[in-house]
Enzyme design. Sequence first.
Site, PDB file in Angstrom:
ATOM      1  N   TRP A 102       4.487  -5.025  -4.942  1.00 20.76           N
ATOM      2  CA  TRP A 102       3.811  -3.726  -4.860  1.00 20.76           C
ATOM      3  C   TRP A 102       4.807  -2.582  -4.709  1.00 20.76           C
ATOM      4  O   TRP A 102       4.632  -1.523  -5.299  1.00 20.76           O
ATOM      5  CB  TRP A 102       2.781  -3.710  -3.739  1.00 20.76           C
ATOM      6  CG  TRP A 102       1.683  -4.694  -3.965  1.00 20.76           C
ATOM      7  CD1 TRP A 102       1.338  -5.746  -3.167  1.00 20.76           C
ATOM      8  CD2 TRP A 102       0.778  -4.753  -5.087  1.00 20.76           C
ATOM      9  NE1 TRP A 102       0.292  -6.443  -3.718  1.00 20.76           N
ATOM     10  CE2 TRP A 102      -0.066  -5.852  -4.894  1.00 20.76           C
ATOM     11  CE3 TRP A 102       0.622  -3.982  -6.240  1.00 20.76           C
ATOM     12  CZ2 TRP A 102      -1.065  -6.206  -5.800  1.00 20.76           C
ATOM     13  CZ3 TRP A 102      -0.368  -4.322  -7.151  1.00 20.76           C
ATOM     14  CH2 TRP A 102      -1.201  -5.417  -6.914  1.00 20.76           C
ATOM     15  N   ASP A 172       2.678   2.641   1.712  1.00 22.45           N
ATOM     16  CA  ASP A 172       1.502   1.915   1.237  1.00 22.45           C
ATOM     17  C   ASP A 172       1.097   0.960   2.369  1.00 22.45           C
ATOM     18  O   ASP A 172       1.857   0.053   2.719  1.00 22.45           O
ATOM     19  CB  ASP A 172       1.895   1.136  -0.026  1.00 22.45           C
ATOM     20  CG  ASP A 172       0.780   0.226  -0.550  1.00 22.45           C
ATOM     21  OD1 ASP A 172      -0.273   0.115   0.109  1.00 22.45           O
ATOM     22  OD2 ASP A 172       0.988  -0.382  -1.625  1.00 22.45           O
ATOM     23  N   LYS A 196      -8.759  -4.625   1.228  1.00 25.15           N
ATOM     24  CA  LYS A 196      -8.130  -5.657   2.042  1.00 25.15           C
ATOM     25  C   LYS A 196      -8.721  -5.680   3.447  1.00 25.15           C
ATOM     26  O   LYS A 196      -8.996  -6.736   3.988  1.00 25.15           O
ATOM     27  CB  LYS A 196      -6.615  -5.415   2.139  1.00 25.15           C
ATOM     28  CG  LYS A 196      -5.921  -5.120   0.818  1.00 25.15           C
ATOM     29  CD  LYS A 196      -5.641  -6.373   0.001  1.00 25.15           C
ATOM     30  CE  LYS A 196      -5.395  -6.097  -1.480  1.00 25.15           C
ATOM     31  NZ  LYS A 196      -4.151  -5.398  -1.787  1.00 25.15           N
TER      32      LYS A 196
HETATM   33  C1  LIG Z   1      -3.529  -5.062  -3.163  1.00 22.68           C
HETATM   34  C2  LIG Z   1      -2.394  -4.144  -2.993  1.00 22.68           C
HETATM   35  C3  LIG Z   1      -2.118  -3.120  -3.913  1.00 22.68           C
HETATM   36  C4  LIG Z   1      -2.923  -2.934  -5.175  1.00 22.68           C
HETATM   37  O1  LIG Z   1      -4.139  -2.405  -4.870  1.00 22.68           O
HETATM   38  P1  LIG Z   1      -5.178  -1.972  -6.009  1.00 22.68           P
HETATM   39  O2  LIG Z   1      -6.207  -1.269  -5.203  1.00 22.68           O
HETATM   40  O3  LIG Z   1      -5.659  -3.222  -6.643  1.00 22.68           O
HETATM   41  O4  LIG Z   1      -4.475  -1.096  -6.963  1.00 22.68           O
HETATM   42  C5  LIG Z   1      -1.072  -2.276  -3.660  1.00 22.68           C
HETATM   43  N1  LIG Z   1      -0.318  -2.400  -2.556  1.00 22.68           N
HETATM   44  C6  LIG Z   1      -0.550  -3.375  -1.657  1.00 22.68           C
HETATM   45  C7  LIG Z   1       0.310  -3.477  -0.444  1.00 22.68           C
HETATM   46  C8  LIG Z   1      -1.593  -4.276  -1.844  1.00 22.68           C
HETATM   47  O5  LIG Z   1      -1.817  -5.236  -0.942  1.00 22.68           O
END
Ligand SMILES: *Cc1c(COP(=O)(O)O)cnc(C)c1O
Length: 360
Positions: A102, A172, A196
């Site tokens: 990511w 993030d 999540k």
């Molecule tokens: C799942 C995830 C993403 C991607 O998320 P989307 O909403 O599917 O774009 C990005 N960063 C992290 C840390 C993730 O766990």
Amino acid sequence: MARVYNFSAGPSMLPEEVLKKAAAEMLDYEGSGQSVMEMSHRSKVYDSIIKGAEQLLRELMNIPDNYKVLFLQGGASTQFAAIPLNFMNKNGKADFVITGQWAKKAYQEAQKYGECKAVASSADKTFSYIPKLDKNEFTKDADYFYICMNNTIYGTVYHELPDTGDVPLIADVSSCFLSEPIDVSKFAMVYGGAQKNVAPAGLTICIIREDMLGNARDITPTMLNYQIMADNDSLYNTPPCYTIYICKLVLEWLKEMGGLEAIKERNIKKAKILYDFLDNSKMFKGTVVPEDRSLMNVPFVTDSEELNAKFIKEATDAGFVNLKGHRSVGGMRASIYNAMPVEGIEKLVEFMAEFEKANS
Ligand SMILES: *Cc1c(COP(=O)(O)O)cnc(C)c1O
């Protein structure tokens, strides 16, 4: 009907109380005679939902007043482009720490918009640790410094934030959102996809310090312009209405249980049960260095592919689902977000012990 223990990395489990409340309110939300799915996003009743969600989030995360809270769409991945479009505009530079897929995707996307530097990476050991940072490597005049706080696929987390001085820090937090208190004031922006730990898929929450806004480059698509979204209270266009409603129910659930300190305590307890088992098992091993272990995502392996496959199959049959590791890593991964009850981990560990006994 039996519910399974769902260890999916995302979309993932929601608290059962939340699902029950949503079910009870499905046909008639608080006497409105409508489902939240059917409501105008400009109605008074919906306004109380989106405003209520923001208020609860501010309260739970202790978000300072000089931060905007945005409820957006497009997933975390869309922010990989929105962040440079909005912020990489003074000196056209940004720093990144590559701690997994990511972080790497964010880095690669940002390269379309300016000069990006990977100041450290843990790719050499399949991202099984958080790299030590050397401040001499940091770009002094970077527009921001970017990290992925909890690395969903590899199971690492920052226990200490990089000291970036005056350079704005952006994180993030998709897979550790609301899992424990964080000091929002240390960041220029934190953001994450909701699927999540916060809500179903379709919602991305961005928490942005106000002084960061107003510098988007001219070509920034309207929908990716944080200033425009902030000026319109996330209602420039139709927001993901129902997902924001479920988010509000999850926030109420968190508040009820005592907020982020309480959920942190529970998350530590849950993770400890699993890590203790892994540390003592002769068959199963965690893949992350102990000092960087995540409370949310726990990857583990046996020393044989066949045994991994057998374990995943038997676990699935026994009601422990989505334990297969990410396709880039293999092995197993248990994602144990806020909604996973302690009992789910206890039962999983019991099952693993039985499997170990039967197969050694
Ligand atoms: C799942 C995830 C993403 C991607 O998320 P989307 O909403 O599917 O774009 C990005 N960063 C992290 C840390 C993730 O766990």
